[in-house]
Design a protein around this motif. Sequence first.
Motif, mmCIF file in Angstrom:
data_model
loop_
_atom_site.group_PDB
_atom_site.id
_atom_site.type_symbol
_atom_site.label_atom_id
_atom_site.label_comp_id
_atom_site.label_asym_id
_atom_site.label_seq_id
_atom_site.Cartn_x
_atom_site.Cartn_y
_atom_site.Cartn_z
ATOM 1 N N GLY A 121 0.794 -1.221 0.000
ATOM 2 C CA GLY A 121 0.000 0.000 0.000
ATOM 3 C C GLY A 121 0.832 1.279 0.000
ATOM 4 N N LEU B 91 -11.097 -3.885 -2.897
ATOM 5 C CA LEU B 91 -10.822 -2.516 -2.437
ATOM 6 C C LEU B 91 -12.129 -1.764 -2.173
ATOM 7 C CD1 LEU B 91 -7.773 -1.433 -4.613
ATOM 8 C CD2 LEU B 91 -7.844 -2.669 -2.434
ATOM 9 N N ASP B 92 -13.168 -2.042 -2.956
ATOM 10 C CA ASP B 92 -14.478 -1.441 -2.691
ATOM 11 C C ASP B 92 -14.989 -1.860 -1.316
ATOM 12 O OD1 ASP B 92 -14.557 -0.147 -5.113
ATOM 13 O OD2 ASP B 92 -15.893 -1.599 -6.087
ATOM 14 N N GLU C 275 -13.324 -3.165 1.318
ATOM 15 C CA GLU C 275 -12.488 -2.915 2.488
ATOM 16 C C GLU C 275 -12.088 -1.453 2.669
ATOM 17 O OE1 GLU C 275 -9.172 -5.606 2.296
ATOM 18 O OE2 GLU C 275 -10.461 -7.394 2.298
ATOM 19 N N HIS C 276 -12.124 -0.669 1.569
ATOM 20 C CA HIS C 276 -11.626 0.708 1.649
ATOM 21 C C HIS C 276 -12.533 1.725 0.956
ATOM 22 C CE1 HIS C 276 -7.718 -0.760 3.164
ATOM 23 N NE2 HIS C 276 -7.869 -1.743 2.291
ATOM 24 N N GLY D 31 -9.797 5.287 -1.665
ATOM 25 C CA GLY D 31 -9.851 5.023 -0.230
ATOM 26 C C GLY D 31 -8.696 4.148 0.224
ATOM 27 N N TYR D 32 -8.352 3.142 -0.560
ATOM 28 C CA TYR D 32 -7.211 2.279 -0.241
ATOM 29 C C TYR D 32 -5.932 3.105 -0.162
ATOM 30 C CZ TYR D 32 -3.462 -1.122 -1.200
ATOM 31 O OH TYR D 32 -2.304 -1.852 -1.167
ATOM 32 N N ASP E 102 -5.919 5.381 2.848
ATOM 33 C CA ASP E 102 -5.665 4.594 4.054
ATOM 34 C C ASP E 102 -4.190 4.225 4.202
ATOM 35 O OD1 ASP E 102 -8.315 4.732 4.732
ATOM 36 O OD2 ASP E 102 -8.825 2.718 4.024
ATOM 37 N N HIS E 103 -3.430 4.321 3.108
ATOM 38 C CA HIS E 103 -2.002 4.001 3.166
ATOM 39 C C HIS E 103 -1.129 5.237 2.990
ATOM 40 C CE1 HIS E 103 -3.595 -0.101 2.616
ATOM 41 N NE2 HIS E 103 -2.510 -0.452 3.285
#
Length: 259
Positions: A126, A223-224, A226-227, A232-233, A236-237
């Motif tokens: 990520g 990714l949809d 979880e983030h 969003g992924y 988040d990183h």
Amino acid sequence: MTQEFHRAPRIEVPGTFNFRDLGGHRTDDGGAVAFGRLYRADGLGRLGPDGVAMLQEMRIVSVVDLREEKEVANIPDAVDGLGARYSHMPLLGNRYFPLDKDIPDRIVLDAPSLPALYAAMIETAGPRFVDVITHIADIEQDATVFHCSAGKDRTGLVAAFLLSILGVERDAVVDDYALTEEYLGDDFRAALRSHFSSAGISSVSAMATEAKPEWLADVLDRLDREHGGVEGYLVDHGLRDGVTDRLRASLTEARTPTS
């Protein structure tokens, strides 16, 4: 009726097999990804003078090498004379093809497959995805090329993330990924077999040339869930504010009005 998406032709850069422009895809605001700004490719270790001259004509000022240190050591990019900024940004953190195979945190897949490799990338890379995409956003003029060995998996995920950020429809993103399989024929397999042998890898498996649309679709669906999606992924990183705006401003263009 099946929707037709933009299908980027392979650019016949000497010494490459999967070099193409990410431009031409329609975006959700009615514009398009700009041509001549962002290229994806396989390895650049066999360009020769004609290949370097062609990249100069494309005004490439940034080369982003996503490969591991062992791959780079065996076949370094042949970009001397290009005059571009070369950035080695190993997406797997030199943990998949390390020079020292006995490193304690080496990535070893329990059941080698591309879905397993993609899962490992999503789970471990990520911050490096963020670094690569931020680096590309900083190139506001001329062109960038990013690549790995086949221009398929590491390159394919980076391309998918960039196209998603730029507002390209999900099905078009997946279609662009799957197009790779059409461009990796017998000549590529022969070249890759030679490269893998020199890197100490015993054989070229189907993993080297396959790009099934469902594999990328599964990544994007994950990714949809979880983030909330690709952006969003990345956030988040560690993706900073303003990077996606710079990408969209730099790499997309408005639809040309028709009379």
